[in-house]
Design a protein around this motif. Structure first.
Motif, PDB file in Angstrom:
ATOM      1  N   UNK A  11       0.812  -1.216   0.000  1.00 13.53           N
ATOM      2  CA  UNK A  11       0.000   0.000   0.000  1.00 13.53           C
ATOM      3  C   UNK A  11       0.837   1.253   0.000  1.00 13.53           C
ATOM      4  N   UNK A  12       2.124   1.103  -0.022  1.00 11.10           N
ATOM      5  CA  UNK A  12       2.956   2.288   0.118  1.00 11.10           C
ATOM      6  C   UNK A  12       3.710   2.641  -1.145  1.00 11.10           C
ATOM      7  N   UNK A  13       3.131   2.387  -2.241  1.00  9.67           N
ATOM      8  CA  UNK A  13       3.786   2.772  -3.479  1.00  9.67           C
ATOM      9  C   UNK A  13       4.223   4.210  -3.412  1.00  9.67           C
ATOM     10  N   UNK A  14       5.291   4.473  -4.077  1.00  8.17           N
ATOM     11  CA  UNK A  14       5.922   5.777  -3.932  1.00  8.17           C
ATOM     12  C   UNK A  14       5.042   6.989  -4.189  1.00  8.17           C
ATOM     13  N   UNK A  15       5.271   7.666  -5.266  1.00 12.17           N
ATOM     14  CA  UNK A  15       4.614   8.955  -5.348  1.00 12.17           C
ATOM     15  C   UNK A  15       3.759   9.118  -6.584  1.00 12.17           C
ATOM     16  N   UNK A  16       3.162   8.023  -7.000  1.00 10.53           N
ATOM     17  CA  UNK A  16       2.342   8.234  -8.167  1.00 10.53           C
ATOM     18  C   UNK A  16       1.069   8.960  -7.809  1.00 10.53           C
ATOM     19  N   UNK A  17       0.821  10.035  -8.488  1.00 12.60           N
ATOM     20  CA  UNK A  17      -0.414  10.715  -8.192  1.00 12.60           C
ATOM     21  C   UNK A  17      -1.476  10.335  -9.219  1.00 12.60           C
ATOM     22  N   UNK A  18      -0.986  10.016 -10.383  1.00 16.57           N
ATOM     23  CA  UNK A  18      -1.946   9.727 -11.428  1.00 16.57           C
ATOM     24  C   UNK A  18      -2.421   8.290 -11.384  1.00 16.57           C
ATOM     25  N   UNK A  19      -1.528   7.429 -11.001  1.00 15.50           N
ATOM     26  CA  UNK A  19      -1.890   6.026 -10.985  1.00 15.50           C
ATOM     27  C   UNK A  19      -2.112   5.615  -9.558  1.00 15.50           C
ATOM     28  N   UNK A  20      -3.320   5.454  -9.180  1.00 10.87           N
ATOM     29  CA  UNK A  20      -3.551   5.199  -7.781  1.00 10.87           C
ATOM     30  C   UNK A  20      -3.131   3.798  -7.427  1.00 10.87           C
ATOM     31  N   UNK A  21      -2.555   3.669  -6.280  1.00  7.71           N
ATOM     32  CA  UNK A  21      -2.050   2.373  -5.880  1.00  7.71           C
ATOM     33  C   UNK A  21      -3.158   1.515  -5.299  1.00  7.71           C
ATOM     34  N   UNK A  22      -4.230   2.135  -4.990  1.00  6.08           N
ATOM     35  CA  UNK A  22      -5.260   1.439  -4.223  1.00  6.08           C
ATOM     36  C   UNK A  22      -5.875   0.277  -4.969  1.00  6.08           C
ATOM     37  N   UNK A 272      12.141  15.361  11.782  1.00  9.87           N
ATOM     38  CA  UNK A 272      12.266  14.605  10.537  1.00  9.87           C
ATOM     39  C   UNK A 272      12.623  13.151  10.814  1.00  9.87           C
ATOM     40  N   UNK A 273      13.605  12.969  11.667  1.00 12.53           N
ATOM     41  CA  UNK A 273      14.023  11.614  12.006  1.00 12.53           C
ATOM     42  C   UNK A 273      12.889  10.855  12.668  1.00 12.53           C
ATOM     43  N   UNK A 274      12.215  11.544  13.555  1.00 13.23           N
ATOM     44  CA  UNK A 274      11.089  10.925  14.239  1.00 13.23           C
ATOM     45  C   UNK A 274      10.029  10.456  13.261  1.00 13.23           C
ATOM     46  N   UNK A 275       9.654  11.357  12.397  1.00  9.13           N
ATOM     47  CA  UNK A 275       8.596  11.017  11.441  1.00  9.13           C
ATOM     48  C   UNK A 275       9.019   9.873  10.543  1.00  9.13           C
ATOM     49  N   UNK A 276      10.283   9.910  10.143  1.00  9.22           N
ATOM     50  CA  UNK A 276      10.763   8.867   9.254  1.00  9.22           C
ATOM     51  C   UNK A 276      10.749   7.509   9.942  1.00  9.22           C
ATOM     52  N   UNK A 287       9.430   6.170   0.544  1.00  8.50           N
ATOM     53  CA  UNK A 287       8.984   7.288   1.366  1.00  8.50           C
ATOM     54  C   UNK A 287       8.231   8.300   0.510  1.00  8.50           C
ATOM     55  N   UNK A 288       7.098   8.713   1.007  1.00  4.86           N
ATOM     56  CA  UNK A 288       6.321   9.710   0.281  1.00  4.86           C
ATOM     57  C   UNK A 288       6.662  11.105   0.805  1.00  4.86           C
ATOM     58  N   UNK A 289       7.566  11.733   0.109  1.00  5.36           N
ATOM     59  CA  UNK A 289       8.056  13.023   0.590  1.00  5.36           C
ATOM     60  C   UNK A 289       7.012  14.119   0.442  1.00  5.36           C
ATOM     61  N   UNK A 290       6.162  13.959  -0.529  1.00  7.30           N
ATOM     62  CA  UNK A 290       5.091  14.944  -0.681  1.00  7.30           C
ATOM     63  C   UNK A 290       4.239  15.001   0.577  1.00  7.30           C
ATOM     64  N   UNK A 291       3.871  13.800   0.995  1.00  5.05           N
ATOM     65  CA  UNK A 291       2.999  13.723   2.154  1.00  5.05           C
ATOM     66  C   UNK A 291       3.721  14.236   3.390  1.00  5.05           C
ATOM     67  N   UNK A 292       4.955  13.847   3.511  1.00  8.54           N
ATOM     68  CA  UNK A 292       5.749  14.252   4.659  1.00  8.54           C
ATOM     69  C   UNK A 292       5.835  15.766   4.764  1.00  8.54           C
ATOM     70  N   UNK A 293       5.789  16.392   3.627  1.00 15.82           N
ATOM     71  CA  UNK A 293       5.953  17.835   3.572  1.00 15.82           C
ATOM     72  C   UNK A 293       4.707  18.597   3.996  1.00 15.82           C
ATOM     73  N   UNK A 302       9.211  18.965  -1.207  1.00 15.47           N
ATOM     74  CA  UNK A 302       9.543  17.553  -1.025  1.00 15.47           C
ATOM     75  C   UNK A 302      10.995  17.244  -1.358  1.00 15.47           C
ATOM     76  N   UNK A 303      11.441  17.744  -2.491  1.00 13.44           N
ATOM     77  CA  UNK A 303      12.820  17.409  -2.875  1.00 13.44           C
ATOM     78  C   UNK A 303      13.843  18.074  -1.970  1.00 13.44           C
ATOM     79  N   UNK A 304      13.457  19.217  -1.462  1.00 13.06           N
ATOM     80  CA  UNK A 304      14.340  19.924  -0.548  1.00 13.06           C
ATOM     81  C   UNK A 304      14.455  19.144   0.758  1.00 13.06           C
TER      82      UNK A 304
END
Length: 324
Positions: A11-22, A272-276, A287-293, A302-304
């Motif tokens: 359920x944790x596919x990376x960062x596809x927004x267009x292709x839903x992993x669900x 950051x470490x905690x969340x990770x 890791x979904x950096x978008x979400x983390x952000x 996210x990339x930053x």
DNA sequence: CTGGCTCAACGATATAATGA
DNA sequence: TCATTATATCGTTGAGCCAG
């Protein structure tokens, strides 16, 4: 999906927004025979109603093909290849070679006729959740000796300019003459900007960039932006910077500044470490950096944030994985 | 015609270099 | 020592080419 990359966490596919992993487990059934819609290509495989195969064993590159597959609930893995994926790919290739007594995979990839290497890509794609075009791409780059040569020296740059004049857009010839891959020289020419400023941005430049983004994105201050924004046009308005420079400057600094982002602190490091470590993710690339952000005012993008993590990691020890 | 790639364009990412 | 900037390479998109 299981096989390789994400054994425990499909359920944790990376960062596809267009292709839903669900829908990956449930929605994969192809509508078998009922294809009433404008079926094009791909049809060959679609008779056997098994799903995964259709995606990973088919060449499909046009928009229509992709839409068609997606509307039938197909998904496939995107984004950076994980180490385990690459390992599996290599192993598959080795096996393929061994079975036919071929020593050097590059023979197959770069010398053989299509006929001679029939089914090569299908065979080595086994076990990977990637479509053939993705496998192909990875393989041709990975096994190209002229790739990964590193930085261009000033002499090379000079030579490149000359070659550009004589050969135009014949990247293969240019690459051969330079001892670089065609895609490398092509990218190099695309990205080489002699007329741009470098180094620190001037305040005036930043203002022009902000104005250009607002103008072109028709964006009000505070709104989130930038899908479909043409950085080429932005760069044109800024005048003194390349589109790439503009883009990163905006994404990693000006945008954050505009929405009233806060400075990054030690606290944030800890956070950051905690969340990770909270994340329960097998693989770092999952890791979904978008979400983390989201809702983190001192995370500029996210990339930053990802960069933050790298530099943090570098302080501890060498390249270990996992969020620990 | 069509299967099997191959190409071009371009944003995204990873890591190195540079600067304060 | 950071933070910022530069840059080589990767991944995705979408078509196009061509031998059989």
């Amino acid at each position: 999906m299981l096989a390789i990359s994400a054994p425990s966490s499909a359920d944790l596919l990376t960062d596809e927004e267009t292709i839903s992993a669900t829908s990956s487990e449930t929605g994969t059934l192809l509508k078998g025979g009922t294809g009433k819609s404008p079926e094009r290509k791909i049809s060959k495989q679609s008779k056997n109603s098994c799903s995964k195969e259709d995606v990973t064993q088919a060449w499909f590159t046009t928009r229509d093909d992709k839409n068609n597959l997606q509307s039938h609930g197909h998904t496939w893995k995107q984004g950076q290849w994980t180490k385990s994926e690459v390992d599996l790919l290599k192993k598959n290739i080795e096996e393929y070679c061994a079975e036919r007594g071929i020593e050097d995979a590059t023979e197959i990839i770069f010398q053989m006729s299509k006929d001679e290497r029939k089914d090569f890509y299908r065979t080595i794609a086994k076990g990977l959740e990637r479509p053939l075009f993705s496998v192909y791409r990875r393989v041709t780059r990975m096994y190209d000796q002229k790739n990964h040569v590193g930085r261009y020296s000033p002499e090379e740059m000079e030579k490149l300019r000359d070659l550009r004049v004589t050969f135009g857009n014949d990247w293969i010839s240019i690459g051969t003459a330079l001892g670089r891959s065609a895609s490398s020289v092509k990218d190099k020419c695309r990205l080489m900007k002699d007329k741009c400023n470098s180094g620190k941005w001037l305040l005036e430049e930043e203002k022009r960039l902000t104005a250009a983004v607002h103008d072109l994105a028709k964006k009000k201050p505070g709104e989130q932006v930038t899908s479909g924004l043409s950085w080429a046009l932005v760069a044109e308005q800024v005048g003194s910077r390349s589109e790439k420079q503009c883009r990163t400057k905006w994404l990693n600094y000006l945008n954050w500044k505009e929405v009233g982002g806060t400075e990054w602190t030690r606290q944030d490091d800890v956070q950051l470490i905690l969340r990770l470590s909270d994340l329960d993710v097998e693989n770092e690339s999952d890791i979904d950096w978008n979400e983390l952000c989201q809702g983190w005012p001192s995370a500029r993008s996210p990339q930053w944030l990802r960069g933050k993590w790298w530099s943090l990691k570098r302080h501890i020890n060498n390249y270990q994985n996992l969020s620990f």
